[in-house]
Design a protein around this motif. Sequence first.
Motif, short mmCIF file in Angstrom:
data_model
loop_
_atom_site.label_atom_id
_atom_site.label_comp_id
_atom_site.label_asym_id
_atom_site.label_seq_id
_atom_site.Cartn_x
_atom_site.Cartn_y
_atom_site.Cartn_z
N ASN A 236 0.83 -1.22 0.00
CA ASN A 236 0.00 0.00 0.00
C ASN A 236 0.85 1.26 0.00
OD1 ASN A 236 -2.72 -0.61 -0.11
ND2 ASN A 236 -2.73 -1.32 2.00
N THR A 237 1.88 1.25 0.85
CA THR A 237 2.75 2.42 0.94
C THR A 237 3.34 2.76 -0.42
OG1 THR A 237 3.33 1.64 3.14
CG2 THR A 237 4.73 3.36 2.20
N ASP A 240 0.74 4.04 -2.96
CA ASP A 240 0.36 5.43 -2.66
C ASP A 240 1.33 6.43 -3.30
OD1 ASP A 240 -1.79 4.65 -1.24
OD2 ASP A 240 -0.91 4.96 0.74
N GLN A 264 -1.29 -9.98 -6.30
CA GLN A 264 -2.71 -9.95 -5.93
C GLN A 264 -3.20 -8.51 -5.81
OE1 GLN A 264 -2.60 -12.10 -2.26
NE2 GLN A 264 -2.80 -14.10 -3.23
N ALA A 265 -2.32 -7.63 -5.35
CA ALA A 265 -2.72 -6.23 -5.17
C ALA A 265 -2.65 -5.44 -6.48
CB ALA A 265 -1.86 -5.57 -4.11
N SER B 4 -6.20 4.99 0.11
CA SER B 4 -5.09 4.44 0.86
C SER B 4 -5.53 4.01 2.26
CB SER B 4 -3.98 5.47 0.95
OG SER B 4 -3.01 5.07 1.87
N HIS B 7 -7.49 0.87 2.27
CA HIS B 7 -6.67 -0.33 2.06
C HIS B 7 -5.77 -0.64 3.24
CE1 HIS B 7 -7.60 -1.99 -1.90
NE2 HIS B 7 -8.16 -0.81 -2.06
N VAL B 8 -5.32 0.39 3.94
CA VAL B 8 -4.53 0.14 5.14
C VAL B 8 -5.41 -0.56 6.18
CG1 VAL B 8 -3.28 1.22 7.05
CG2 VAL B 8 -2.93 2.04 4.73
N ALA B 11 -6.00 -4.20 5.04
CA ALA B 11 -4.80 -5.01 5.27
C ALA B 11 -4.67 -5.33 6.75
CB ALA B 11 -3.56 -4.26 4.77
N SER B 14 -7.40 -7.93 7.84
CA SER B 14 -7.16 -9.31 7.41
C SER B 14 -5.97 -9.90 8.18
CB SER B 14 -6.93 -9.39 5.89
OG SER B 14 -5.82 -8.62 5.51
N ALA B 129 -8.23 -16.96 -6.47
CA ALA B 129 -6.88 -16.51 -6.81
C ALA B 129 -6.86 -15.02 -7.12
CB ALA B 129 -6.35 -17.30 -8.00
N SER B 131 -8.49 -10.89 -7.42
CA SER B 131 -8.67 -9.78 -6.50
C SER B 131 -9.95 -9.06 -6.90
CB SER B 131 -7.51 -8.81 -6.61
OG SER B 131 -6.29 -9.50 -6.48
N GLY B 136 -11.07 1.67 -5.93
CA GLY B 136 -10.12 1.96 -7.00
C GLY B 136 -8.80 1.21 -6.91
N ARG B 137 -8.71 0.24 -6.02
CA ARG B 137 -7.47 -0.52 -5.94
C ARG B 137 -7.82 -1.99 -5.70
NH1 ARG B 137 -2.88 1.84 -2.09
NH2 ARG B 137 -3.00 3.58 -3.51
N LEU B 138 -6.93 -2.87 -6.14
CA LEU B 138 -7.24 -4.30 -6.01
C LEU B 138 -6.98 -4.81 -4.59
CD1 LEU B 138 -5.73 -5.68 -9.33
CD2 LEU B 138 -8.14 -5.30 -8.78
N PRO B 140 -7.02 -8.68 -2.52
CA PRO B 140 -7.16 -10.12 -2.79
C PRO B 140 -8.46 -10.69 -2.23
CG PRO B 140 -5.05 -9.62 -1.74
CD PRO B 140 -5.85 -8.37 -1.72
N SER B 143 -8.07 -12.66 0.99
CA SER B 143 -7.97 -11.90 2.24
C SER B 143 -9.36 -11.56 2.77
CB SER B 143 -7.18 -10.61 2.02
OG SER B 143 -5.85 -10.92 1.68
N ARG B 259 2.45 1.89 7.48
CA ARG B 259 2.13 2.91 6.48
C ARG B 259 2.53 4.31 6.95
NH1 ARG B 259 2.14 6.24 3.72
NH2 ARG B 259 0.75 7.04 2.11
#
Lengths: 429, 289
Positions: A236-237, A240, A264-265, B4, B7-8, B11, B14, B129, B131, B136-138, B140, B143, B259
């Motif tokens: 992520n970092t 960004d 995956q991301a 961001s 997603h943080v 993450a 999960s 398998a 995502s 706006g971001r993938l 998984p 997760s 992060r």
Amino acid sequence: MFKKGLTRRDFVKAGLLTAAATGLGAGVLKPTGLWAAEAKIKGPVKVGYQAILSGTLAGYGEFHKMGVDMAVEEINAAGGIGGAKLEVEFRDSTLKNPEAIKNARYFVDSWGADFLAGVDSSGQALALAPVMAQLDKPLMVTHAATEKLTEQEVFKNGVKQIFRICTPTYQDGNAAAFVAKDLPAMKWATISPKYEYGYTCWGMFKDTLGKLKPGTEFVAESWAPFGTTDFRAHINTIMDANPDGLYSVEWAGELITMMKQADQAGLFKKIKHVMLPVGAAMDVLEGLGAEMPDNIWISGRYFFLYPDNPKNNEWVAAFQKRWKHYPAYVSETGYSSIYAFKAAVEAAGSKDTKAVIEALEGMEFDSPAGKRVFRKEDHQAMYSVPWGLTKADPKYPFKIMGKMVVIPPEECFNRPPFEGAASMPPFKS
Amino acid sequence: MLESLIHVCLAGLSKGMFIWLVASGLTLIFGVLGVLNFAHGSFYMLGAYFCYTLLSMFSDNFWLGLALGPLCVCAVGFVVERFFLRYVYHLHLPYQLLLTFAFVIIFDNLVKILWGGGSIGSPTVTGMAGSVSIAGRLFPTYSLFIMAVGPLVALGLWLMLEKTWAGRIIRAASSDREMASALGVRVPALYTGVFVFGTWLGAMGGGLAVPYVGLLTPGMGEGIIIDAFVVAVIGGLGSLKGAFLGALIIGLLSSFGTRFIPSFDMFLIFILMAGVLLWRPQGFFGEAS
């Protein structure tokens, strides 16, 4: 005392040999091949080898051992070193500094080692430097990559007992920068290990690339502690910061995990230029298999398809026949470390520390990885390892290097006296 | 920035749920048996390896591997409890730690002998398998699955302990072993059962780790067991509620730390643990002794 000393007969022989040598001139006296076998070495030649044999990196130790075992089998089958039998004992280095020192002391003080080799961790290698000076036996480092070992300990502090046969961080930092300068990427970021090795390589990469291509930006750094299994926050970092290029000296299992999670991301869809200085390690290539994306820049300390010459190809075939594996880079450095000792002992006609160090300094010898020369000043082996772009090949169940770029070590390795900008690439001449 | 942050968070959640899956078994065993089982990380590792081997035998069917693998590890857990651990219950804690730590070393080496010392890259789960696109971001799919399994395991454990007859007996034996025994509960057998169940939870964590971590290595349990211990300490040793909350906190804290305050990300977790130990040594939900 008496056993180790020269007998009268040896003394006479040595005298005759010296006389003959003086008569023939120095140019002719290079005791290799048959000559060497004549110059009998007393007793077995003993090499104490330590590598990581436990924990999550135990696979590395096994690959060290495969290479070393093969060298021992070959050498003993062909009559040993200068007629003397070669013996190697293996110990688990555990990656902890005190254990490395304990092993070295055991090898020399209790087991009677003539030479030491191995060592995976840079921290261990640095911790061993003063110990080796004290034990006064040559140590051939086959994996630890910190440039401080050769620049500081060997060159500046004069620990002449230490040699390094593998490429150091110059390959990971400087050589990577030479490759990166030709890529259409101006913004770079890193996910790298949160310890000395990661900081050093990224620092070198930044310095050298900054000089080679002014205007390059370095936009994000994310450091992952040893043992990280979840890289999602690090990924992520990086995303960004929106860089064009990702540089990562993650290695072994952590690199495999990072690559899978980055994929995956969707990282490889966004970031087109990825450089992995230790991505060409066999455990990584085999571990990722088809999941390694194409067109990733990878390198290592040796790659089994380079150089494409009979010596290397025959060695790889023999290795595969013996172990049912492709050789990992530590297999090659382990194998070659034993041959380096053999060549040095036979050249010196003795396994005495001082004589062997003298023989090793500036010694040129042929190995599967190609021609190696131990630089006299810092005892670093100069040889080239390619950087290459990953691609699939029906012959292999994993990705190999397609396009290869070789940056000669003279161009990308720091030079003595290791001070000031003139010691670091790019060099004028 | 918002994408961001989302997603943080994801993450962190999960990661937290993943640690919870391992910490739950550890906590359950400590809560009932009073044993700090270092070898729990080994059951996690064995779960991963058995799952991997079985799924490769059944043409990469991950679910079959996940169903059968942990059951094999249960047999190992049974042997460990019935023939070893049982004899040190009455001894001091250091003996239990020594014994379980010995098993860590034994299992690590066993895995090295049976599966080799190298790391094994594991396959991704068929159907999971890919995502999904979130903000706006993938992210998984797998997760997300872990994030769903965590609360389900928590709910299942709560229902079992609070609503079933077996759960009542377990709670009785954990709060007063002698009394339960006097009332006719066969405590040794119960202990074996709970230990095997805890083993199963740890091994499930390992099985689920196969696609999550994407890698099997001998010694892979040693990292996760530290996280699980921290979680258990913060939440209160033996408290499942506490472990669940602790896992969430650790997951989020490490994700946000990595992060936003990367120089202190490892430090944060241990400062939290130190703080908890100083001001609330029994943890969030632990009982003061």
